[in-house]
Design a protein around this motif. Structure first.
Motif, mmCIF file in Angstrom:
data_model
loop_
_atom_site.group_PDB
_atom_site.id
_atom_site.type_symbol
_atom_site.label_atom_id
_atom_site.label_comp_id
_atom_site.label_asym_id
_atom_site.label_seq_id
_atom_site.Cartn_x
_atom_site.Cartn_y
_atom_site.Cartn_z
ATOM 1 N N SER A 54 0.828 -1.215 0.000
ATOM 2 C CA SER A 54 0.000 0.000 0.000
ATOM 3 C C SER A 54 0.857 1.257 0.000
ATOM 4 C CB SER A 54 -0.928 0.011 1.222
ATOM 5 O OG SER A 54 -1.804 -1.080 1.173
ATOM 6 N N VAL A 55 1.896 1.258 0.831
ATOM 7 C CA VAL A 55 2.805 2.412 0.869
ATOM 8 C C VAL A 55 3.454 2.607 -0.498
ATOM 9 C CG1 VAL A 55 4.990 3.269 1.846
ATOM 10 C CG2 VAL A 55 3.233 2.303 3.353
ATOM 11 N N PHE A 56 3.951 1.527 -1.074
ATOM 12 C CA PHE A 56 4.575 1.613 -2.402
ATOM 13 C C PHE A 56 3.566 2.062 -3.459
ATOM 14 C CE2 PHE A 56 7.933 -1.866 -1.349
ATOM 15 C CZ PHE A 56 8.705 -0.928 -0.678
ATOM 16 N N PHE A 57 2.342 1.533 -3.392
ATOM 17 C CA PHE A 57 1.316 1.866 -4.380
ATOM 18 C C PHE A 57 0.977 3.357 -4.317
ATOM 19 C CE2 PHE A 57 -3.194 2.411 -5.494
ATOM 20 C CZ PHE A 57 -3.162 1.979 -6.808
ATOM 21 N N PHE A 58 0.693 3.849 -3.112
ATOM 22 C CA PHE A 58 0.265 5.241 -2.987
ATOM 23 C C PHE A 58 1.398 6.236 -3.181
ATOM 24 C CE2 PHE A 58 -3.330 3.117 -0.851
ATOM 25 C CZ PHE A 58 -4.336 3.596 -1.676
ATOM 26 N N SER A 59 2.634 5.789 -3.024
ATOM 27 C CA SER A 59 3.772 6.676 -3.294
ATOM 28 C C SER A 59 4.320 6.451 -4.708
ATOM 29 C CB SER A 59 4.881 6.444 -2.267
ATOM 30 O OG SER A 59 5.427 5.144 -2.401
ATOM 31 N N ASP A 60 3.673 5.562 -5.446
ATOM 32 C CA ASP A 60 4.077 5.209 -6.811
ATOM 33 C C ASP A 60 5.557 4.808 -6.861
ATOM 34 O OD1 ASP A 60 3.464 4.663 -9.450
ATOM 35 O OD2 ASP A 60 4.018 6.660 -10.141
ATOM 36 N N THR A 61 5.943 3.996 -5.880
ATOM 37 C CA THR A 61 7.310 3.488 -5.781
ATOM 38 C C THR A 61 7.309 2.019 -6.185
ATOM 39 O OG1 THR A 61 7.624 4.967 -3.902
ATOM 40 C CG2 THR A 61 9.277 3.263 -4.211
ATOM 41 N N PHE A 62 8.303 1.616 -6.922
ATOM 42 C CA PHE A 62 8.463 0.228 -7.377
ATOM 43 C C PHE A 62 7.304 -0.252 -8.251
ATOM 44 C CE2 PHE A 62 10.821 0.235 -3.248
ATOM 45 C CZ PHE A 62 12.084 0.077 -3.775
ATOM 46 N N SER A 63 6.686 0.635 -8.972
ATOM 47 C CA SER A 63 5.602 0.259 -9.882
ATOM 48 C C SER A 63 6.166 -0.184 -11.216
ATOM 49 C CB SER A 63 4.659 1.441 -10.109
ATOM 50 O OG SER A 63 4.001 1.788 -8.922
ATOM 51 N N VAL A 64 5.491 -1.123 -11.833
ATOM 52 C CA VAL A 64 5.910 -1.561 -13.164
ATOM 53 C C VAL A 64 5.542 -0.471 -14.168
ATOM 54 C CG1 VAL A 64 5.631 -4.006 -12.573
ATOM 55 C CG2 VAL A 64 3.766 -2.794 -13.705
ATOM 56 N N PRO A 65 6.170 -0.465 -15.323
ATOM 57 C CA PRO A 65 5.818 0.531 -16.347
ATOM 58 C C PRO A 65 4.332 0.458 -16.720
ATOM 59 C CG PRO A 65 7.810 -0.664 -16.963
ATOM 60 C CD PRO A 65 7.250 -1.353 -15.763
ATOM 61 N N LEU A 130 -3.215 -15.563 -2.236
ATOM 62 C CA LEU A 130 -3.931 -14.360 -1.812
ATOM 63 C C LEU A 130 -2.962 -13.224 -1.493
ATOM 64 C CD1 LEU A 130 -6.662 -15.959 0.458
ATOM 65 C CD2 LEU A 130 -7.104 -14.422 -1.476
ATOM 66 N N THR A 131 -1.939 -13.543 -0.724
ATOM 67 C CA THR A 131 -1.018 -12.495 -0.274
ATOM 68 C C THR A 131 -0.163 -11.938 -1.404
ATOM 69 O OG1 THR A 131 -0.964 -13.551 1.903
ATOM 70 C CG2 THR A 131 0.752 -11.930 1.431
ATOM 71 N N VAL A 132 0.406 -12.795 -2.233
ATOM 72 C CA VAL A 132 1.283 -12.279 -3.299
ATOM 73 C C VAL A 132 0.486 -11.654 -4.439
ATOM 74 C CG1 VAL A 132 3.162 -13.883 -2.729
ATOM 75 C CG2 VAL A 132 1.567 -14.466 -4.572
ATOM 76 N N SER A 133 -0.785 -11.972 -4.535
ATOM 77 C CA SER A 133 -1.602 -11.387 -5.606
ATOM 78 C C SER A 133 -1.938 -9.923 -5.358
ATOM 79 C CB SER A 133 -2.886 -12.197 -5.798
ATOM 80 O OG SER A 133 -2.571 -13.472 -6.312
ATOM 81 N N VAL A 134 -1.891 -9.487 -4.102
ATOM 82 C CA VAL A 134 -2.176 -8.078 -3.809
ATOM 83 C C VAL A 134 -1.147 -7.163 -4.482
ATOM 84 C CG1 VAL A 134 -2.370 -6.331 -1.982
ATOM 85 C CG2 VAL A 134 -3.473 -8.566 -1.706
ATOM 86 N N PRO A 135 0.166 -7.379 -4.292
ATOM 87 C CA PRO A 135 1.109 -6.507 -5.006
ATOM 88 C C PRO A 135 1.099 -6.704 -6.521
ATOM 89 C CG PRO A 135 2.306 -8.135 -3.704
ATOM 90 C CD PRO A 135 0.862 -8.254 -3.348
ATOM 91 N N VAL A 136 0.751 -7.899 -6.969
ATOM 92 C CA VAL A 136 0.646 -8.101 -8.423
ATOM 93 C C VAL A 136 -0.510 -7.262 -8.952
ATOM 94 C CG1 VAL A 136 0.203 -9.767 -10.278
ATOM 95 C CG2 VAL A 136 1.694 -10.398 -8.364
ATOM 96 N N PHE A 137 -1.661 -7.331 -8.285
ATOM 97 C CA PHE A 137 -2.842 -6.577 -8.698
ATOM 98 C C PHE A 137 -2.574 -5.071 -8.695
ATOM 99 C CE2 PHE A 137 -6.892 -4.421 -7.738
ATOM 100 C CZ PHE A 137 -7.638 -4.833 -8.839
ATOM 101 N N THR A 138 -1.766 -4.618 -7.768
ATOM 102 C CA THR A 138 -1.449 -3.189 -7.687
ATOM 103 C C THR A 138 -0.169 -2.853 -8.458
ATOM 104 O OG1 THR A 138 -0.309 -3.501 -5.569
ATOM 105 C CG2 THR A 138 -2.631 -2.868 -5.485
ATOM 106 N N PHE A 139 0.238 -3.777 -9.307
ATOM 107 C CA PHE A 139 1.387 -3.648 -10.214
ATOM 108 C C PHE A 139 2.629 -3.105 -9.517
ATOM 109 C CE2 PHE A 139 -1.993 -0.589 -11.190
ATOM 110 C CZ PHE A 139 -1.422 0.616 -10.820
ATOM 111 N N ASN A 140 2.938 -3.719 -8.370
ATOM 112 C CA ASN A 140 4.048 -3.237 -7.561
ATOM 113 C C ASN A 140 5.073 -4.341 -7.338
ATOM 114 O OD1 ASN A 140 5.327 -2.704 -4.736
ATOM 115 N ND2 ASN A 140 4.683 -0.729 -5.592
ATOM 116 N N TYR A 141 6.202 -4.249 -8.012
ATOM 117 C CA TYR A 141 7.204 -5.312 -7.908
ATOM 118 C C TYR A 141 7.961 -5.286 -6.589
ATOM 119 C CZ TYR A 141 10.749 -1.908 -9.457
ATOM 120 O OH TYR A 141 11.575 -0.825 -9.556
#
Length: 185
Positions: A54-65, A130-141
């Protein structure tokens, strides 16, 4: 946000709701002698993975292209759906033998139907997905790498603890049962 994205978000929230209901409905009841250590390791891995993602997603950090995001969203929602399905199916098959903590009874039946026909620990496979799919869904490596490592470690610890206890209590009956099933972690 377009309708396509809204549908994925709705599915994501429905699956999350089912996961939360599963956690609430089947709250851990700890009996004397049950081990709680690995339960808390797994819980920490799940919560920290989701918070970090969530922190990475909302700060747009470590997002895939941007060009890869639709692929990640699709794979994430598929993994999330498979995860909840496998988890609930496994939970249903275990019935009264389900516990959030390691608990083995000498009279315990070894379940050999449903996902337990092929896998030793399908509940953990579902939880991992379930757990690893959350960062995949939010496109966060970044969150994905953390979730993969954290869940792999926590689930491996739990499975080792559980299998040692099963062998100790059930003996050869468990050793024979596990020979015909895949161990994932």
């Amino acid at each position: 946000m377009d309708n396509y994205s809204n549908i994925y978000l709705a599915v994501f929230f429905i699956i999350t709701f089912l996961w939360v209901i599963e956690i609430i409905k089947f709250r851990p009841e700890v009996a004397d002698g049950q081990s709680k250590k690995t339960f808390y390791q797994i819980l920490f891995s799940i919560v920290s993975s989701i918070v970090l993602t969530s922190v990475f997603f909302f700060s747009d950090t470590f997002s895939v292209p941007s060009s890869l995001r639709p692929f990640f969203i699709n794979i994430g929602i598929i993994g999330y759906a498979i995860g909840i399905f496998v988890r609930l199916w496994s939970r249903f098959e275990l019935g009264k033998y389900f516990s959030h903590h390691v608990a083995v009874d000498i009279e315990q039946e070894l379940i050999s139907k449903g996902p337990y026909k092929y896998f030793r620990h399908p509940l953990y496979i579902g939880l991992f997905l379930l757990t690893v799919s959350v960062p995949v869904f939010t496109f966060n490596y970044g969150g994905l790498i953390y979730a993969l490592l954290s869940m792999k470690y926590s689930l491996s610890q739990r499975i080792n603890e559980e299998e040692l206890e099963m062998e100790k209590v059930l003996g050869q009956r468990y050793i024979d049962w596990k020979k015909d099933r895949y161990k994932i972690f």
